[in-house]
Design an enzyme around this catalytic site. Structure first.
Site, PDB file in Angstrom:
ATOM      1  N   VAL A 120      33.091  -4.329 -35.098  1.00  0.00           N
ATOM      2  CA  VAL A 120      32.823  -2.892 -35.060  1.00  0.00           C
ATOM      3  C   VAL A 120      31.382  -2.614 -35.485  1.00  0.00           C
ATOM      4  CG1 VAL A 120      33.354  -0.661 -36.132  1.00  0.00           C
ATOM      5  CG2 VAL A 120      35.211  -2.149 -35.353  1.00  0.00           C
ATOM      6  N   ALA A 123      29.044  -3.651 -32.683  1.00  0.00           N
ATOM      7  CA  ALA A 123      29.061  -2.717 -31.553  1.00  0.00           C
ATOM      8  C   ALA A 123      28.459  -1.362 -31.922  1.00  0.00           C
ATOM      9  CB  ALA A 123      30.495  -2.535 -31.063  1.00  0.00           C
ATOM     10  N   GLU A 124      28.682  -0.929 -33.146  1.00  0.00           N
ATOM     11  CA  GLU A 124      28.225   0.400 -33.555  1.00  0.00           C
ATOM     12  C   GLU A 124      26.733   0.463 -33.826  1.00  0.00           C
ATOM     13  OE1 GLU A 124      29.686   3.242 -33.677  1.00  0.00           O
ATOM     14  OE2 GLU A 124      31.818   2.805 -33.529  1.00  0.00           O
ATOM     15  N   SER A 125      26.203  -0.525 -34.548  1.00  0.00           N
ATOM     16  CA  SER A 125      24.824  -0.411 -35.020  1.00  0.00           C
ATOM     17  C   SER A 125      23.980  -1.664 -34.854  1.00  0.00           C
ATOM     18  CB  SER A 125      24.831  -0.038 -36.506  1.00  0.00           C
ATOM     19  OG  SER A 125      25.373  -1.112 -37.273  1.00  0.00           O
ATOM     20  N   TYR A 220      33.476   0.468 -25.033  1.00  0.00           N
ATOM     21  CA  TYR A 220      33.472   0.204 -26.477  1.00  0.00           C
ATOM     22  C   TYR A 220      34.664  -0.653 -26.884  1.00  0.00           C
ATOM     23  CZ  TYR A 220      33.696   1.111 -31.513  1.00  0.00           C
ATOM     24  OH  TYR A 220      33.758   0.968 -32.878  1.00  0.00           O
TER      25      TYR A 220
END
Length: 233
Positions: A120, A123-125, A220
C-alpha cells in the site's frame, strides 16, 4: 605530461563501464576482466604520453564490446550517473528497507500482513513521506486530513504516525469486509461509501462489479495485490 582530451574521454568511458557492470550486477569474472582492461588502458596512456606506441583503440573497443554499450557522449563521460530508472529503483529499495521496522511494528499492532502494508505504501507514495496528492492526501499512506485526525494522526508527514494511522485504517477496512483484501483496498482508494452504493461486500462481488469502479481504483487494487505478492516472495 600532455594527454589528448579524446584519450581522457575514452578512459573515463571505460571506467564508467566498470561501474555500471558492478551496479547492474555483472558477474565477478566479467568485472575483473573489465578492471584489467582499464588498468591496461591507463598504463597504455602513460606509455603513449612518454612516446610509446598506443593500443588504445583496440583496448577500448574490446571493453565496449563486452558491455554491449554505445559510446557515451562527452557530457556523460564527465558526469557519470546511473540510468534514471535504476536510480529510482535503488532509492526506492533503500527507503523501503529503512521503513521495515516501522511497518512490522504497525502490522503487529493492527493484525495486518506486513507485505500488504508495504504494498500500500509503495502504491500510494513510492515510500515518499512528504508526498501530497492533488486531492490533499498526505504522507506515506496518503491519509486525508479528516481520516488522519480520526486516527489520532497530528502530523501526516511523520512516518511513524502516518504508517500506524494508515495501517489502523486498513485494518478497520479488512475487519469491515471480513478479510476480503480486494474490497478493503478498493475502499481504501475509492471510499467505503462507493462500495456500499455498488453493493460490494466481498471479493467475488468486487470482481463482478469491478468495471463499475473508476479506472484508477481498478488499477490500484491490481497493483497493490501484485506488489504484495512480490513482497511476500
Amino acid at each position: 605530461m600532455n594527454i589528448d582530451p579524446r584519450t581522457i574521454k575514452e578512459l573515463l568511458q571505460l571506467q564508467m563501464l566498470n561501474k555500471m557492470d558492478s551496479i547492474l550486477g555483472g558477474s565477478s569474472a566479467g568485472s575483473e576482466a573489465n578492471k584489467s582492461d582499464f588498468s591496461d588502458l591507463f598504463n597504455n596512456i602513460l606509455g603513449q604520453a612518454a612516446g610509446g606506441k598506443s593500443t588504445l583503440d583496440g583496448t577500448l573497443q574490446k571493453s565496449v564490446g563486452k558491455a554491449s554499450l554505445k559510446p557515451l557522449s562527452m557530457n556523460a563521460a564527465f558526469s557519470f550517473s546511473t540510468p534514471n530508472r535504476l536510480n529510482s529503483e535503488l532509492n526506492r529499495s533503500m527507503r523501503a528497507s529503512e521503513l521495515d521496522p516501522l511497518i512490522v511494528d504497525a502490522s503487529r499492532r493492527n493484525g495486518v500482513e506486513p507485505s500488504l502494508v508495504k504494498a500500500v505504501i509503495h502504491a500510494e507514495s513510492s515510500f515518499n513521506s512528504q508526498a501530497v496528492s492533488k486531492a490533499g492526501a498526505k504522507g506515506l499512506m496518503q491519509l486525508m486530513d479528516e481520516t488522519g485526525q480520526g486516527l489520532g494522526v497530528t502530523n501526516p508527514f511523520d512516518p511513524t504516525q502516518n504508517v500506524r494511522g494508515g495501517t489502523k485504517y486498513l485494518s478497520s477496512l479488512l475487519q469491515k469486509y471480513k478479510g476480503n483484501e480486494g474490497v478493503a483496498l478498493a475502499a481504501y482508494n475509492a471510499g467505503s461509501g462507493r462500495m456500499a452504493r455498488l453493493g460490494i461486500t466481498n471479493d467475488n462481488e468486487l470482481m463482478e462489479k469491478m468495471h463499475l469502479l473508476p479506472k484508477e481504483t481498478q488499477d490500484y487494487v491490481s497493483k497493490v495485490l501484485r506488489l504484495q505478492r512480490e513482497y511476500q516472495a
